[in-house]
Design an enzyme around this catalytic site. Structure first.
Site, short mmCIF file in Angstrom:
data_model
loop_
_atom_site.label_atom_id
_atom_site.label_comp_id
_atom_site.label_asym_id
_atom_site.label_seq_id
_atom_site.Cartn_x
_atom_site.Cartn_y
_atom_site.Cartn_z
CE1 TYR A 286 85.91 -35.04 -38.60
CE2 TYR A 286 86.26 -33.50 -36.79
CZ TYR A 286 85.37 -33.65 -37.99
OH TYR A 286 84.24 -33.79 -37.63
CG ASP B 23 83.06 -43.75 -51.17
OD1 ASP B 23 83.13 -43.16 -50.80
OD2 ASP B 23 83.92 -44.95 -50.13
#
Ligand code: UDP
Length: 314
Positions: A147, A56
Site C-alpha cells: 500500500y 477493473d
C-alpha cells in the site's frame, strides 16, 4: 461536466459520486467491487446522470465508452490494512498500472486529475505532526509496503506526467477517515469497534493501544477534495483532522457515546503499525480555506447510526 470516479462504489468514492450527482454532473463510476460495495451506489443507479461500470480500471478498454471526461478522480484501491494484506498484488497494480491508465485518459481528454494518496506515505513517521515536505519512514519490503509503496509510486508517476506533459494533476494525502458506507467488516478501527460494540464483543486492540490516529469525518474530507480540484496546485496536500487520539482514547470515547461498559481484548501488534499519525494541515487551510468542522464525538454518532441501519438491513 463529465466526471470519472474510480473506486466509486467504495467508501470515499461513493460519497464523491453523491456530491457530484447532487450538483447535476454526469458521473461515471468504475469499480470492480473487490472491496467496494454496490449498495453504496444503489441510490444513484436510477439517476440518468449516473453510469456504473463494473470493471477493473487496470484492464478496462476505455475506447468502448469514449466519454470526454473533464475530471478524473483515482480513488480505487484496497485501503484497509486487512484488505491490502489480502490483496497485495491488486493493491500494487491499481496504484501503479491503474494510475497510469487514468493519467493517459487525463492526457487524452485534457482533463483534471486527482490521485488519492495517503498518510501511509509517511510510514511510521519520525516527526509529528506530518507536513507535506516530510519524506517519510517506510519499510519497502514490510507487510504494509504494498500500500505504502504503491501510493508512493502513484504520486511519483502523477508528478512525472505533470512535469513531462504539463497535465493538471492533484495529489491528496488522506489521513484516517470514517463515516457511513464503510464496510462493517472493513477491518479498520472505527467500523471494527462499532461492529464489536453492536454485537456485544470486546474491543480488539492491537498492541498497547497507545498508538495515535487523527480521525476525519467523511463530509469534511469530501469538502477538501472538491475544493482542491478547483485549484491549479499540483504538489501533495494533506487532508485530515488534526485532533489526535490514542486507540485507547478512541475506545473510551465510544464507550461514553454508547453508554456501555465494553471490555478490551489486547492482541499482538501489527508489524510496522505506525505509532503516531497527525496531519499538519496548514497548507490546506491556506490554499483551500478548508479545515475539518465535525468533531469526533459528532462524527462517531452519525457513523454509529448509519452502521446500525446497515446491520439491520443485512
Ligand atoms: N486497530 C486496533 N484494533 C482494531 C483495528 C485497528 O487496535 O480492531 C489499530 C491499528 O493497529 C492501528 C489503528 O488502530 O494502530 C488504526 O488502524 P486502522 O486499520 O483503522 O488504520 P491504519 O491507520 O492503520 O491504516
Amino acid at each position: 461536466m463529465k466526471i470519472l470516479i474510480t473506486g466509486g462504489a467504495g467508501f470515499i468514492g461513493s460519497h464523491l459520486c453523491e456530491f457530484y450527482i447532487k450538483q447535476g454532473m454526469e458521473v461515471w463510476c468504475i469499480d470492480n467491487l473487490l472491496t467496494g460495495n454496490e449498495k453504496n451506489i444503489s441510490p444513484f443507479l436510477k439517476d440518468p446522470n449516473f453510469h456504473f461500470l463494473k470493471e477493473d480500471i487496470t484492464k478496462f478498454d476505455f475506447s468502448k465508452i469514449s466519454v470526454n471526461f473533464d475530471i478524473i478522480f483515482h480513488l480505487s484501491s484496497p485501503a484497509s490494512p486487512p484488505d491490502y494484506f489480502n490483496f497485495p498484488i491488486e493493491t500494487l497494480w491499481v496504484n501503479s498500472i491503474g494510475t497510469e491508465v487514468c493519467l493517459k485518459l487525463t492526457q487524452k481528454y485534457n482533463a483534471k486529475f486527482l490521485f488519492s494518496s495517503t498518510s501511509e506515505v509517511y510510514g511510521d513517521p519520525l516527526v509529528s505532526p506530518q507536513k507535506e515536505d516530510y519524506w517519510g519512514n517506510v519499510n519497502s519490503i514490510g507487510l504494509r509496503s504494498v500500500y505504502d509503496e504503491g501510493k508512493r509510486y502513484g504520486e511519483a508517476i502523477t508528478m512525472a506526467y505533470h512535469r513531462k506533459f504539463n497535465l493538471n494533476t492533484h495529489l491528496i494525502r488522506i489521513f484516517n477517515t470514517y463515516g457511513p458506507n464503510m464496510r462493517l467488516n472493513d477491518g479498520r478501527v472505527i467500523p471494527n469497534f462499532i461492529y464489536q460494540s453492536l454485537t456485544s464483543q470486546p474491543f480488539t486492540i492491537y498492541g498497547d493501544g497507545k498508538q495515535t490516529r487523527s480521525f476525519c469525518y467523511i463530509d469534511d474530507l469530501i469538502a477538501g477534495i472538491t475544493k482542491l480540484i478547483q485549484t491549479d496546485y499540483n504538489l501533495p496536500v494533506n487532508l485530515g483532522n488534526p485532533d489526535e487520539f490514542t486507540i485507547l482514547e478512541l475506545a473510551e470515547k465510544l464507550k461514553s457515546i454508547l453508554k456501555k461498559e465494553i471490555p478490551i481484548k489486547f492482541l499482538p501488534p501489527i508489524p510496522d503499525d505506525p505509532r503516531k499519525r497527525k496531519p499538519d494541515i496548514s497548507l490546506a487551510k491556506k490554499l483551500l480555506k478548508w479545515e475539518p468542522g465535525i468533531s469526533l464525538q459528532d462524527g462517531l454518532q452519525k457513523t454509529i447510526e448509519s452502521l446500525k441501519i446497515q446491520m439491520e438491513a443485512k
